[in-house]
Design a protein around this motif. Structure first.
Motif, PDB file in Angstrom:
ATOM      1  N   ALA A  54      13.313 -13.270  56.419  1.00 30.66           N
ATOM      2  CA  ALA A  54      13.278 -12.188  55.507  1.00 30.66           C
ATOM      3  C   ALA A  54      14.224 -12.253  54.189  1.00 30.66           C
ATOM      4  O   ALA A  54      13.784 -11.905  53.072  1.00 30.66           O
ATOM      5  CB  ALA A  54      13.282 -10.710  56.244  1.00 30.66           C
ATOM      6  N   GLY A  55      15.545 -12.709  54.706  1.00 26.48           N
ATOM      7  CA  GLY A  55      16.350 -12.841  53.440  1.00 26.48           C
ATOM      8  C   GLY A  55      16.005 -13.916  52.594  1.00 26.48           C
ATOM      9  O   GLY A  55      16.075 -13.776  51.356  1.00 26.48           O
ATOM     10  N   ILE A  56      15.445 -15.068  53.035  1.00 27.57           N
ATOM     11  CA  ILE A  56      14.958 -16.118  52.265  1.00 27.57           C
ATOM     12  C   ILE A  56      13.806 -15.844  51.353  1.00 27.57           C
ATOM     13  O   ILE A  56      13.695 -15.959  50.220  1.00 27.57           O
ATOM     14  CB  ILE A  56      14.556 -17.385  52.908  1.00 27.57           C
ATOM     15  N   ASP A  57      12.756 -15.016  52.144  1.00 29.67           N
ATOM     16  CA  ASP A  57      11.486 -14.368  51.334  1.00 29.67           C
ATOM     17  C   ASP A  57      11.839 -13.373  50.489  1.00 29.67           C
ATOM     18  O   ASP A  57      11.139 -13.398  49.224  1.00 29.67           O
ATOM     19  CB  ASP A  57      10.614 -13.802  52.374  1.00 29.67           C
ATOM     20  N   LEU A  58      13.096 -12.561  50.343  1.00 32.08           N
ATOM     21  CA  LEU A  58      13.310 -11.707  49.451  1.00 32.08           C
ATOM     22  C   LEU A  58      13.569 -12.443  47.950  1.00 32.08           C
ATOM     23  O   LEU A  58      13.633 -11.698  47.110  1.00 32.08           O
ATOM     24  CB  LEU A  58      14.722 -10.910  49.990  1.00 32.08           C
ATOM     25  N   LEU A  59      14.086 -13.513  48.102  1.00 36.55           N
ATOM     26  CA  LEU A  59      14.298 -14.429  47.016  1.00 36.55           C
ATOM     27  C   LEU A  59      12.874 -14.215  45.941  1.00 36.55           C
ATOM     28  O   LEU A  59      13.179 -14.449  44.928  1.00 36.55           O
ATOM     29  CB  LEU A  59      14.770 -15.797  46.950  1.00 36.55           C
ATOM     30  N   ALA A  60      11.857 -14.173  46.441  1.00 38.54           N
ATOM     31  CA  ALA A  60      10.490 -14.182  45.587  1.00 38.54           C
ATOM     32  C   ALA A  60      10.530 -13.134  44.753  1.00 38.54           C
ATOM     33  O   ALA A  60       9.858 -13.023  43.798  1.00 38.54           O
ATOM     34  CB  ALA A  60       9.473 -14.223  46.679  1.00 38.54           C
ATOM     35  N   THR A  61      11.369 -11.855  45.250  1.00 36.07           N
ATOM     36  CA  THR A  61      11.337 -10.774  44.542  1.00 36.07           C
ATOM     37  C   THR A  61      12.528 -10.476  43.517  1.00 36.07           C
ATOM     38  O   THR A  61      12.394  -9.743  42.701  1.00 36.07           O
ATOM     39  CB  THR A  61      11.228  -9.499  45.152  1.00 36.07           C
ATOM     40  N   LEU A  62      13.298 -11.460  43.515  1.00 30.18           N
ATOM     41  CA  LEU A  62      14.537 -11.409  42.819  1.00 30.18           C
ATOM     42  C   LEU A  62      14.402 -12.588  41.400  1.00 30.18           C
ATOM     43  O   LEU A  62      13.509 -13.377  41.377  1.00 30.18           O
ATOM     44  CB  LEU A  62      15.675 -11.942  43.369  1.00 30.18           C
ATOM     45  N   PRO A  63      14.997 -12.177  40.289  1.00 31.59           N
ATOM     46  CA  PRO A  63      14.867 -12.945  38.973  1.00 31.59           C
ATOM     47  C   PRO A  63      15.652 -14.240  39.252  1.00 31.59           C
ATOM     48  O   PRO A  63      16.637 -14.421  38.431  1.00 31.59           O
ATOM     49  CB  PRO A  63      15.350 -12.111  37.956  1.00 31.59           C
ATOM     50  N   VAL A  64      15.324 -15.137  40.048  1.00 26.77           N
ATOM     51  CA  VAL A  64      16.065 -16.401  40.301  1.00 26.77           C
ATOM     52  C   VAL A  64      14.803 -17.396  40.455  1.00 26.77           C
ATOM     53  O   VAL A  64      13.747 -17.131  40.820  1.00 26.77           O
ATOM     54  CB  VAL A  64      16.833 -16.417  41.559  1.00 26.77           C
ATOM     55  N   ASP A  65      15.339 -18.699  40.301  1.00 26.47           N
ATOM     56  CA  ASP A  65      14.258 -19.886  40.467  1.00 26.47           C
ATOM     57  C   ASP A  65      14.178 -20.005  41.996  1.00 26.47           C
ATOM     58  O   ASP A  65      15.163 -20.457  42.629  1.00 26.47           O
ATOM     59  CB  ASP A  65      14.855 -21.069  39.668  1.00 26.47           C
ATOM     60  N   ALA A  66      13.198 -19.658  42.613  1.00 29.04           N
ATOM     61  CA  ALA A  66      12.949 -19.912  43.917  1.00 29.04           C
ATOM     62  C   ALA A  66      12.122 -21.162  44.349  1.00 29.04           C
ATOM     63  O   ALA A  66      11.895 -21.235  45.603  1.00 29.04           O
ATOM     64  CB  ALA A  66      12.220 -18.507  44.641  1.00 29.04           C
TER      65      ALA A  66
END
Length: 194
Positions: A54-66
């Motif tokens: 879940a923590g890794i998938d949360l990156l998809a919602t943040l303004p970062v290059d995932a």
């Protein structure tokens, strides 16, 4: 993605990963110091693994290059930084793929960790029993069982590590090389037979 170690136990938390995350941030990387439920603190199979996913998938919602996510983990964190989950595993069908793993003294053979009773039976506490009792959860959680991996994996391990033997990394690397060679052979054979 920084994943702290501590044999998945309740007495260790993300404060172990803060110095590394701060250093990475100072060097211009987006660093995510991820916490997870630990054994003795609501964690274990499958909760700990679900938290990391879940923590890794949360990156998809943040303004970062995932598109280029590297998990860096020490000891137990090196184990949790795995990639290539089978469909039945907690965290399967990820929104964000881990493209690289840096395992620092990683517990890369979970079943062996249980059999060797490392870390005061840490793997037994994490999984709720041994690999002979719980073969399916171990198959879904053990990095050795998840080879070949789609991620690039770098294993760093001291020969003087007194908590996790360096032989774990050596066996993992040998198995990863063999699995990659077998996959390459299969792909060549499948292409040739068409």
């Amino acid at each position: 993605m920084v994943l702290h170690g501590g044999f998945w136990g309740a007495r260790y938390d993300l404060s172990l990963g803060r110095p590394l995350a701060a250093d990475l941030t100072a060097r211009g990387y987006a660093a995510w110091n991820l916490e997870y439920r630990r054994s003795g603190n609501g964690g274990g199979w499958p909760a700990t693994f679900e938290d990391v996913a879940a923590g890794i998938d949360l990156l998809a919602t943040l303004p970062v290059d995932a598109s280029r996510v590297v998990a860096v983990g020490h000891s137990a964190g090196g184990h949790l930084g795995r990639a290539g989950l089978p469909p039945a595993a907690p965290g399967a069908r990820p929104r964000v793929a881990v493209t690289g793993v840096i395992a620092q003294g990683g517990v890369l053979a979970l079943a062996d960790c249980a059999r060797d009773r490392l870390g005061e039976d840490a793997a037994l506490a994490l999984m709720g029993g041994g690999p002979d009792e719980l073969p399916e959860p171990y198959r879904l959680a053990d990095p050795m069982a998840l080879l070949p991996s789609p991620a690039t994996i770098l294993c760093l391990h001291s020969r003087h590590d007194q908590r996790v033997p360096c032989s774990y990394a050596e066996r993992y690397v040998a198995a990863a090389i063999a699995a990659a060679a077998a996959r390459a052979w299969w792909r060549r054979s499948a292409t040739t037979s068409r």
